[in-house]
Design an enzyme around this catalytic site. Structure first.
Site, PDB file in Angstrom:
ATOM      1  N   LYS A   1      64.996  23.355   2.760  1.00 57.44           N
ATOM      2  CA  LYS A   1      66.306  23.987   2.962  1.00 57.44           C
ATOM      3  C   LYS A   1      67.095  23.424   2.030  1.00 57.44           C
ATOM      4  O   LYS A   1      68.120  24.080   1.310  1.00 57.44           O
ATOM      5  CB  LYS A   1      66.554  24.126   4.407  1.00 57.44           C
ATOM      6  CG  LYS A   1      65.663  24.530   5.267  1.00 57.44           C
ATOM      7  CD  LYS A   1      66.446  24.760   6.761  1.00 57.44           C
ATOM      8  CE  LYS A   1      66.446  23.371   7.606  1.00 57.44           C
ATOM      9  NZ  LYS A   1      65.000  22.947   7.821  1.00 57.44           N
TER      10      LYS A   1
ATOM     11  N   CYS B   1      73.421  21.360  22.458  1.00 52.62           N
ATOM     12  CA  CYS B   1      72.356  20.540  21.697  1.00 52.62           C
ATOM     13  C   CYS B   1      72.254  19.108  21.985  1.00 52.62           C
ATOM     14  O   CYS B   1      71.261  18.612  21.692  1.00 52.62           O
ATOM     15  CB  CYS B   1      72.219  21.034  20.171  1.00 52.62           C
ATOM     16  SG  CYS B   1      73.864  20.382  19.405  1.00 52.62           S
ATOM     17  N   MET B   2      73.382  18.652  22.123  1.00 50.04           N
ATOM     18  CA  MET B   2      73.383  16.998  22.292  1.00 50.04           C
ATOM     19  C   MET B   2      74.110  16.301  23.635  1.00 50.04           C
ATOM     20  O   MET B   2      74.328  15.455  23.445  1.00 50.04           O
ATOM     21  CB  MET B   2      73.782  16.390  20.945  1.00 50.04           C
ATOM     22  CG  MET B   2      74.996  16.937  20.324  1.00 50.04           C
ATOM     23  SD  MET B   2      76.308  15.932  21.052  1.00 50.04           S
ATOM     24  CE  MET B   2      77.344  17.042  21.871  1.00 50.04           C
TER      25      MET B   2
ATOM     26  N   MET C   1      66.114  17.922  20.756  1.00 45.77           N
ATOM     27  CA  MET C   1      66.345  18.876  21.806  1.00 45.77           C
ATOM     28  C   MET C   1      65.461  19.017  23.155  1.00 45.77           C
ATOM     29  O   MET C   1      65.861  19.534  24.107  1.00 45.77           O
ATOM     30  CB  MET C   1      66.193  20.395  21.052  1.00 45.77           C
ATOM     31  CG  MET C   1      67.175  20.610  20.130  1.00 45.77           C
ATOM     32  SD  MET C   1      68.900  20.423  20.623  1.00 45.77           S
ATOM     33  CE  MET C   1      69.155  18.798  19.801  1.00 45.77           C
TER      34      MET C   1
ATOM     35  N   GLY D   1      71.127  18.098  15.543  1.00 48.85           N
ATOM     36  CA  GLY D   1      70.565  19.175  14.865  1.00 48.85           C
ATOM     37  C   GLY D   1      71.586  19.877  13.976  1.00 48.85           C
ATOM     38  O   GLY D   1      71.355  20.557  13.053  1.00 48.85           O
ATOM     39  N   GLN D   2      72.888  19.139  13.857  1.00 44.97           N
ATOM     40  CA  GLN D   2      73.856  19.696  13.112  1.00 44.97           C
ATOM     41  C   GLN D   2      74.705  18.618  12.146  1.00 44.97           C
ATOM     42  O   GLN D   2      74.589  17.469  12.657  1.00 44.97           O
ATOM     43  CB  GLN D   2      75.111  20.605  13.931  1.00 44.97           C
ATOM     44  CG  GLN D   2      74.572  21.631  14.782  1.00 44.97           C
ATOM     45  CD  GLN D   2      75.469  22.446  15.548  1.00 44.97           C
ATOM     46  OE1 GLN D   2      76.324  23.406  14.939  1.00 44.97           O
ATOM     47  NE2 GLN D   2      75.860  22.010  16.908  1.00 44.97           N
TER      48      GLN D   2
END
Length: 785
Positions: free
Chosen positions: A72, A156-157, A331, A368-369
């Site tokens: 990516k 997510c966190m 996650m 994740g971000q």
């Protein structure tokens, strides 16, 4: 690893030594930026020619990725150039959207807020830059006296946050990525870094290729590419991580092999009382020993599905002082109705065993971000927080924020705002039925695809006339489908920015290309709305001296009208906002350097402190005297924000609880959801990159071959996956990348045309309010059945 490699993706076939930035070579101007995707925070070198990104290279000068990128990352420049970029504001009129001016769009937003400021909410993102999140935070909490702001990081966190707070009294990891270079054992708890964080996982695999011996243990509910690299794959039942952690600690105590010296000097024991709280109640070691005695290896096997001898093997590793054990999770542990509990328990395993505070020995959550840490957690864009770890419920914290923001006393509302699930539930409920959010502004995220149980929390908006949805984004999404007003946003290197990654590293970059059409920065949009509210007479847009709350001056002391787009880049707004924000960072020892210091570096890990010679020093390992400047003299370790006020960390006990929904005769499968290597989150960006879409064109349902045979479905056949909440149609993938056990299915959520979150459950952790996307009951049936 194939997933992470070193190369230059360029408009030409030439390779070259990467330059020190910024620089220009062969007509291409190169500059630095962190990658736009996950929380690893890889640095890329961005090549620009004739106003367009034409090349991407991994940055060899960056500690995070050392020149590597994942698949990516090498295509990150292409995300700017999808054919359907949003380029002008769009207003819904009936079933259609019509183009309007920015002046009209800003006026519409401001007047909606002005009409009912207490019914306004902002839903943001771990993709907000730090200045963007800070501006939104200041607007709503410092200006509107309204705490209805929350980020998608709640999904997510949030459980990682509550786990850190309950254990250490302060958020974010004590260690850093350097642990991956020093550990002798790596344990992955319900995550798949080989695909989700491949650059980090490659650090360990590369060490093996050099002949180093690193034991990898993968604890998971399904086999993945991480499992393929593991020495031990321990397949657990859903929720099995909780008894596994309890079982390890039971054995350490029963055998007397826990680190007595470390525990006696630096730890307390904790459990919930009658009313559970994050602080809990103190219990003695003897009481802890008594409670945990029930989690024998045999009982843990019964609850988790992992054989008793493997629980003993894990305890053998943790008790061995010659090992340095790093635990990684993401996650799997966070999206969990016992998310806070399992986070604290894994911290507890490390504390009890003394596998803490040395390079290579660390419990580390990944995100994740790209700025879930920097913007959601540190800026505090959650409904209960103020910047720098302050709480809206604490009077002294509100007063401190009012002092820094130069606000009149009492401006900040003491009542906690709605968390994400409550915010959307109230937005999708009519006002007559108690829905107290009438206008919502979504920035830099796609809740129409990512929320759980969409048929409850998002889709009902379609029929509500008294609700108004504003969406700032770069492409049409599942969320813009129900929007009333769409605002076209600049993305990544089309604007200045600052992110904060998973190892506490703050990373800065400059705008390198112009956004298309009339797309504009999210931060500007927020400030422009604030100024329109100021002009309309909203009292909260003035500080206690009557000045606009976002007033900035140039070096000559002249006010710059940054709310006017043509003047927004007359000065560096990011610099002004960041240097104001850093004043908040000291209270919780999250010290940040001035903005200009980050311009010179590929990021620094906080706390960043100034040395006698004027230089700035980052901190790799918190709470340990050998590296953390805030440890009290004479102490080897100091948990200086301890919830017990004595400098000690908390080792928690939690009883195992079963998942809120279990498979039964009607819905016999466990449904698990997640990501894939090629696509990031909802695919809004990556699905517009042809190379990535060709590699992974569609979502799918992963099944065990025996389950597929029993249902008489074949590879590639379209089936219906459904729960008590909704359904999705997906092709079956048998014997693909992942290998679920019998009775379990896995579906990635990146595909807008196959919304698996119509199926998922909105049950959530009681402390973090984070929903469980990893386990609910579902069934699979043929499309003709």
């Amino acid at each position: 690893m194939a997933a992470a490699a070193g190369a230059v993706v360029s408009a030409s076939e030439n390779t070259f030594a990467l330059p020190v930035l910024p620089s220009e070579e062969n007509g291409i101007r190169w500059d630095k930026a962190p990658c736009r995707f996950c929380g690893t925070g890889c640095h890329v070198q961005v090549g620009v020619q004739e106003g367009r990104v034409v090349a991407i290279a991994g940055d060899q000068h960056a500690d995070v990725n050392r020149g590597l990128l994942c698949v990516k990352g090498y295509h990150v420049g292409s995300i700017l150039y999808g054919e359907d970029r949003l380029t002008t504001p769009l207003l819904r009129r009936g079933a259609e959207f019509v183009e309007i001016s920015w002046d009209e769009a800003i006026d519409i937003v401001a007047k909606r807020i002005m009409a009912a400021p207490d019914e306004f909410a902002i839903y943001g993102s771990g993709q907000w830059t730090i200045p963007e999140g800070y501006a939104a935070q200041k607007l709503i909490k410092g200006g509107l006296s309204n705490n209805h702001i929350d980020p998608n990081a709640r999904l997510c966190m949030a459980s990682a946050v509550t786990g850190f707070l309950a254990t250490y009294g302060v958020d974010e990891p004590a260690g850093c990525y350097d642990d991956l270079d020093a550990c002798t054992v790596l344990i992955t708890w319900g995550n798949n870094p080989a695909e989700m964080h491949p650059v980090l996982f490659s650090r360990v695999i590369d060490r093996r290729s050099r002949g180093e011996r690193i034991i990898i243990i993968d604890i998971s509910t399904r086999e993945t590419r991480t499992s393929a690299e593991a020495d031990e794959y321990l397949e657990m039942k859903p929720h099995g991580d909780v008894p596994i952690a309890l079982g390890i600690m039971h054995l350490l105590i029963e055998r007397g092999t826990y680190d007595k010296e470390f525990v006696e000097q630096f730890c307390n024991f904790r459990a919930h009382g009658e009313t559970p709280t994050l602080k809990g109640e103190a219990i003695s070691f003897e009481e802890y020993k008594k409670r945990i005695a029930a989690y024998t290896p045999e009982r843990v096997e019964e609850l988790s599905g992992v054989p008793a001898e493997k629980i003993r093997m894990l305890a053998d590793l943790f008790e061995d002082r010659d090992h340095r054990i790093t635990s990684l999770w993401c996650m799997g542990m966070n999206q969990h109705t016992m998310g806070t509990a399992i986070n604290t328990l894994v911290h507890g395993v490390h504390l009890l065993s003394g596998q803490f505070g040395r390079p290579g020995a660390s419990p580390t959550s990944l995100t994740g971000q790209p700025s879930a840490c920097g913007t959601a957690r540190e800026v505090g864009t959650l409904s209960h927080l103020l910047p720098g770890g302050r709480l809206v419920a604490k009077a002294e914290h509100r007063a401190d924020a009012e002092r820094i923001w130069n606000l009149p006393p009492g401006r900040i509302n003491p009542n906690i705002g709605h968390h994400t699930l409550k915010m959307f539930e109230n937005f999708t409920t009519s006002k007559e039925e108690g829905g107290d959010i009438s206008t919502m502004w979504v920035q830099v995220t796609n809740p129409g695809q990512t929320l759980p149980n969409l048929n409850k929390l998002f889709n009902p908006k379609r029929g509500l006339k008294d609700k108004f949805l504003i969406v700032s984004d770069v492409y049409p999404t599942a969320t813009t489908r129900l929007a009333d007003l769409i605002l076209p946003a600049a993305m990544w290197v089309e604007k200045n920015g600052i992110f904060g990654n998973s190892e506490r590293r703050t990373q800065q970059w400059f705008r390198q290309v112009m956004p298309p059409g009339d797309a504009r920065d999210d931060c500007w949009m927020t400030i422009a709305v604030a100024r329109r509210l100021f002009d309309l007479g909203h009292p909260g847009m003035k500080d206690k001296d009557g000045a606009f709350i976002f007033t900035v001056h140039d070096d000559d002391g002249n006010e710059v009208p940054i709310w006017e787009w043509e003047h927004y880049y007359d000065i560096n707004v990011d610099q002004r906002l960041f240097n104001e924000y850093r004043l908040f960072s000291m209270m919780k020892h999250k010290h940040l350097a001035p903005y200009d210091e980050y311009v010179k570096t590929r990021g620094m890990r906080w706390p960043v402190t100034q040395q006698e010679d004027g230089s700035w020093r980052e901190t790799r390992f918190r709470f340990a005297a050998f590296d953390d400047p805030f440890v009290e003299d004479g102490k080897a370790f100091d948990f200086y924000h301890s919830t017990s006020g004595d400098g000690r960390a908390q080792i928690w006990f939690h009883e195992y609880q079963p998942p809120p929904e279990m498979p039964d005769d009607d819905f016999p499968f466990w449904l698990n959801t997640g990501r894939v290597l090629e696509h990031w989150h909802t695919g809004t960006m990556t699905r517009r990159v042809s190379q990535l879409t060709r590699a992974m064109p569609s979502a799918y349902v992963e099944m065990h071959p025996d389950d597929a045979e029993e249902l008489d479905v074949r590879n590639g056949e379209t089936v219906i996956v459904e729960s008590r909440r909704g359904s999705a149609m997906l092709p079956v993938w048998i014997a693909g990348r992942g290998h679920p056990p019998r009775g379990q299915i896995f579906v990635p959520f990146f595909d807008e045309s196959k919304l698996i979150n119509d199926v998922t459950l909105d049950a959530h952790d009681p402390f973090s309010k984070q929903p469980d996307f990893k386990k609910c009951a579902a069934r699979v049936r043929k499309t003709g059945g």
